[in-house]
Design a protein around this motif. Structure first.
Motif, short mmCIF file in Angstrom:
data_model
loop_
_atom_site.label_atom_id
_atom_site.label_comp_id
_atom_site.label_asym_id
_atom_site.label_seq_id
_atom_site.Cartn_x
_atom_site.Cartn_y
_atom_site.Cartn_z
N GLN A 138 1.00 -1.15 -0.02
CA GLN A 138 0.04 0.15 -0.03
C GLN A 138 0.70 0.99 0.10
O GLN A 138 0.63 2.48 -0.44
CB GLN A 138 -1.21 0.47 1.63
CG GLN A 138 -2.59 1.18 1.46
CD GLN A 138 -3.29 0.38 0.63
OE1 GLN A 138 -2.96 -0.38 -0.26
NE2 GLN A 138 -4.59 1.24 -0.05
N PHE A 208 -13.04 -0.73 -10.01
CA PHE A 208 -11.98 -0.28 -9.98
C PHE A 208 -11.71 1.31 -9.57
O PHE A 208 -12.29 2.10 -9.62
CB PHE A 208 -10.82 -0.29 -10.87
CG PHE A 208 -10.55 -1.83 -10.59
CD1 PHE A 208 -9.16 -2.15 -10.50
CD2 PHE A 208 -10.43 -1.97 -12.35
CE1 PHE A 208 -9.16 -3.84 -11.19
CE2 PHE A 208 -10.57 -3.27 -12.61
CZ PHE A 208 -9.21 -4.32 -12.13
N ASP A 209 -10.72 1.21 -8.15
CA ASP A 209 -11.13 2.70 -7.41
C ASP A 209 -10.08 2.72 -6.40
O ASP A 209 -10.08 2.51 -5.29
CB ASP A 209 -12.86 2.86 -6.86
CG ASP A 209 -12.38 4.08 -5.97
OD1 ASP A 209 -12.22 5.05 -7.00
OD2 ASP A 209 -13.85 4.81 -5.47
N MET A 211 -6.68 3.92 -3.76
CA MET A 211 -6.11 4.60 -3.38
C MET A 211 -5.19 5.14 -4.27
O MET A 211 -4.24 5.07 -4.56
CB MET A 211 -5.48 4.27 -1.50
CG MET A 211 -6.50 3.79 -1.33
SD MET A 211 -8.52 4.55 -0.68
CE MET A 211 -7.24 5.68 0.67
N GLU A 242 -3.19 13.23 2.11
CA GLU A 242 -3.61 12.11 2.43
C GLU A 242 -3.85 11.18 1.98
O GLU A 242 -4.47 11.80 0.78
CB GLU A 242 -4.17 11.84 3.62
CG GLU A 242 -5.32 12.78 3.82
CD GLU A 242 -6.15 13.16 4.61
OE1 GLU A 242 -7.35 13.09 4.97
OE2 GLU A 242 -5.77 13.24 6.00
N PRO A 243 -3.72 10.15 1.32
CA PRO A 243 -4.50 8.87 0.27
C PRO A 243 -6.22 8.82 0.44
O PRO A 243 -6.52 9.11 1.37
CB PRO A 243 -4.06 7.85 0.96
CG PRO A 243 -3.43 7.78 2.24
CD PRO A 243 -3.21 8.88 2.53
N LEU A 244 -6.78 8.84 -0.86
CA LEU A 244 -7.50 9.27 -0.95
C LEU A 244 -8.68 7.84 -1.86
O LEU A 244 -7.85 7.76 -2.77
CB LEU A 244 -8.44 10.57 -0.99
CG LEU A 244 -8.51 11.20 -2.38
CD1 LEU A 244 -9.87 12.72 -1.92
CD2 LEU A 244 -7.24 11.67 -2.59
N PRO A 245 -9.67 7.59 -2.26
CA PRO A 245 -10.25 6.78 -3.02
C PRO A 245 -10.02 7.65 -4.84
O PRO A 245 -10.45 9.57 -4.60
CB PRO A 245 -11.40 6.82 -2.67
CG PRO A 245 -11.12 6.72 -1.52
CD PRO A 245 -11.03 7.69 -0.84
N ARG A 248 -13.18 10.09 -5.04
CA ARG A 248 -13.54 11.07 -4.11
C ARG A 248 -12.78 12.56 -4.79
O ARG A 248 -13.50 12.85 -4.96
CB ARG A 248 -12.57 10.95 -2.71
CG ARG A 248 -13.67 9.79 -2.17
CD ARG A 248 -15.30 10.32 -1.62
NE ARG A 248 -15.19 8.67 -0.97
CZ ARG A 248 -15.49 8.39 -0.09
NH1 ARG A 248 -14.77 9.26 0.60
NH2 ARG A 248 -16.01 7.28 0.48
N PHE A 290 -4.35 0.25 -10.74
CA PHE A 290 -3.92 -0.02 -8.72
C PHE A 290 -3.03 0.89 -8.09
O PHE A 290 -3.53 1.81 -8.87
CB PHE A 290 -2.49 -1.43 -9.68
CG PHE A 290 -3.17 -2.02 -10.46
CD1 PHE A 290 -4.05 -3.18 -10.61
CD2 PHE A 290 -2.60 -2.77 -12.18
CE1 PHE A 290 -4.68 -4.27 -11.50
CE2 PHE A 290 -3.19 -3.29 -12.46
CZ PHE A 290 -4.31 -4.16 -12.25
#
Lengths: 323, 311
Positions: A138, A208-209, A211, A242-245, A248, A290
């Motif tokens: 990740q 697929f979405d 981060m 910061e990580p976001l989908p 979003r 991915f």
């Protein structure tokens, strides 16, 4: 390789300020960096493009990095640091042109940096060198292998640039080499990520979405300023927001979206690419399938760099007027 | 570029047919959400939001944690899992008070052909533990290439199975679920039920390296949910599947559902192991054996204690 006689360094007024050489200075990021730097240091810009609205105290040398003339810049100025932004990533350009610009041009630059004992070198690589892979951790650390070229051969020369900088780090310990690997840079810049978010309708891959992390261009500029400080060396990931989908992030743009199954999207995009209907090569679809996120603990601890902009600032500056 | 945008906006128009009549859609989705909330409240004994609020989470501004876990999405998945846990399998949970507060490795036996046991451990940790916890399991890398499935796993808090992720989650103080038997365990035929197969060593090295307590877990009841009479290894190899079980009930209408056995989930006392994580396999193996024996004796006790498979 050391020159027998040190060339004279006279042209620059000796006002005690440092002199920073910036390659690829006429890009949108380069111009922003110059604005951040030129009040505190002398800036010498190198680019084959003209620098139309350059600040008065900036010296611009319009030349091709692969030419011998680049050496004159090192002869004429006492360079204290080199920031290498002059990386070409135009998927439409030929592979030969890419290779000679990115690899041969950069090797030349490295030669001069060692010949003229420049104490600092900052290279802007990218987190995309790790490449989006289904088996990615990740958060990739700086030690992760650079596998970006595995499915997208057009960026192999960009990975080579990163590798060259890394080997230079070990070969010439007297130069403090910093390699920065930012995630997708978003802002007024013209890169794939920003262009993607500028589309009037944003396509996504059905089911697929991932981060994602993005970084504001001004944060990248600040990270370069941090990297120019003495005693900083090494490879640093820059994670930005910061990580976001992805969904979003796309929603922040307020634009309509369309989700397309990968089995259709890939061949359609490939054909559109062939007919020059798009600026996105098909392998870039992996970025919206991915994860390719980085662990930036090292840059926070060692570089003391803390990104300030949030995702909504990045999206807001996508279309903000002049660079 | 112009043609591109024409093309994509035409596609957008097509897909916006699905979004037509927003009035009815909003009504329907609101009603559905209300129904979900009410059912969950009945199953949980309190509102979902109240339970989530007590969970130790690392949510960002987008309401999603760095690994993609989204409590709002997980609500819908939990509805089914909670119903299975409380009503279908009527799970009995023992020793949930043994679960420590911070990081832990839940080490469990794996059984039942379909990994419902993992879901039930997750349900139990969310519904019975205090504070409620989200269980993270490591998902096969290949699953991240699958549309919808990869998205689903990520939003309910499951992560790609690479050691870096495991280490990071434990540093973050999360509960990590590991089945050291892997597919060897889950595809055991019926005559080998409740006999643990070979354990992998990776979890022990991870626990020692990160100083994480190991919570042994035994699940009784999953072995009887799908009765497999044999595992045809040759066919599995040919089809590149991890196993090829023969399950007669799958050929009977309705037999595709697991049999409504009664689950018994035993959480043991946390075990801590110290030492050098890079020791040779032999030394690690000893420690793994002690965990395996603990789980086996919990299984033996569980099968002895239960009066019937179905109640």
């Amino acid at each position: 390789m050391k020159p027998s006689v040190r060339p004279p360094r006279s042209t620059q007024p000796s006002d005690g300020r440092q002199t920073v050489l910036v390659t690829g200075v006429c890009g949108r990021l380069g111009k922003r960096l110059v604005r951040a730097l030129h009040r505190n240091v002398n800036v010498v810009g190198v680019d084959r493009r003209p620098f139309a609205d350059k600040p008065k105290d900036v010296v611009h040398e319009q030349l091709d990095m692969r030419r011998k003339k680049l050496k004159d810049v090192f002869r004429n100025f006492k360079i204290d640091a080199v920031v290498h932004l002059g990386i070409m990533h135009d998927p439409r350009a030929s592979a030969a042109e890419h290779h000679s610009w990115n690899v041969a041009g950069f090797s030349k630059l490295l030669d001069y940096v060692s010949q003229f004992s420049v104490p600092k070198l900052v290279v802007l690589s990218s987190a995309n060198a790790y490449g989006p892979q289904p088996g990615n951790a990740q958060f990739l650390t700086e030690d992760s292998p650079l596998l970006g070229g595995q499915n997208f051969s057009d960026i192999r020369d960009l990975i080579e640039v990163d590798m060259l900088a890394q080997s230079f780090f070990w070969k010439v310990p007297s130069t403090e080499t910093v390699v920065l690997r930012p995630v997708h840079i978003v802002g007024t810049v013209r890169n794939a990520a920003s262009n993607f978010l500028r589309l009037s309708t944003i396509p996504t891959v059905m089911g697929f979405d991932p981060m994602v992390q993005i970084i504001h261009e001004d944060d990248v500029v600040q990270s370069i300023v941090h990297a120019l400080a003495p005693n900083k060396r090494g490879v640093f990931n820059l994670a930005g927001t910061e990580p976001l989908p992805l969904s979003r992030l796309v929603a922040l743009t307020g634009k309509p979206t369309v989700s397309i199954p990968y089995a259709i999207a890939a061949p359609v995009l490939r054909q559109m690419w062939n007919f020059r209907l798009t600026t996105f090569p098909a392998p870039e679809l992996d970025h919206i399938r991915f994860v390719c996120m980085v662990d930036d603990r090292r840059s926070r601890d060692e570089l003391d760099f803390h990104p300030k902009h949030e995702a909504k600032d990045c999206v807001a500056s996508l279309s903000s007027g002049k660079w | 570029m112009a043609t591109t945008s024409n093309f994509t906006s035409a596609l957008a128009r097509v897909s916006s047919f699905a979004k037509a009549a927003p009035f009815f859609k909003n009504r329907a989705s609101k009603a559905a959400e209300l129904a979900v909330d009410e059912t969950l409240e009945r199953l949980l004994g309190e509102s979902y939001a109240a339970r989530v609020a007590r969970m130790p989470l690392h949510l960002g501004d987008a309401g999603v944690d760095p690994f993609g876990f989204d409590p709002q999405f997980a609500k819908y998945a939990l509805l089914w899992v909670a119903w299975m846990h409380r009503k279908y399998f009527r799970s009995e949970v023992f020793g949930i008070e043994n679960v420590p507060k911070g990081a832990m490795l839940l080490i469990s036996n794996h059984s039942g052909q379909v990994p419902i046991d993992g879901m039930m451990i997750g349900a139990s940790m969310f519904m019975d533990a205090e504070p409620p916890r989200i269980v993270r399991a490591m998902v096969e890398k290949w699953a991240s290439t699958l549309p919808f499935i990869s998205l689903f796993f990520s939003r309910v808090g499951q992560v790609t199975g690479v050691p870096e992720n495991a280490r990071r989650l434990l540093e973050q103080g999360e509960a990590l679920l590991v089945f050291p038997e892997g597919s060897r365990g889950i595809s055991k035929p019926f005559d080998q039920r409740y006999q643990l197969t070979e354990f992998g060593l990776g979890f022990m090295r991870l626990a020692m390296e990160t100083n994480t307590p190991i919570v042994p877990v035994a699940i009784v009841g999953a072995e009887e949910q799908f009765i497999s009479i044999a595992n045809v290894e040759r066919l599995a190899k040919l089809l590149r599947m991890p196993a090829f079980p023969i399950i007669p009930q799958w050929f009977i209408p309705g037999g595709q559902f697991p049999l409504p056995t009664r689950y018994r989930i035993y959480f043991g006392k946390p075990l801590t192991f110290t030492g050098d994580a890079d020791e040779e396999d032999g030394a690690i193996e000893e420690r793994v054996q002690s965990v395996k024996q603990t789980i086996q004796s919990m299984l033996n006790r569980g099968t002895k204690e239960r009066k019937h498979i179905f109640w």
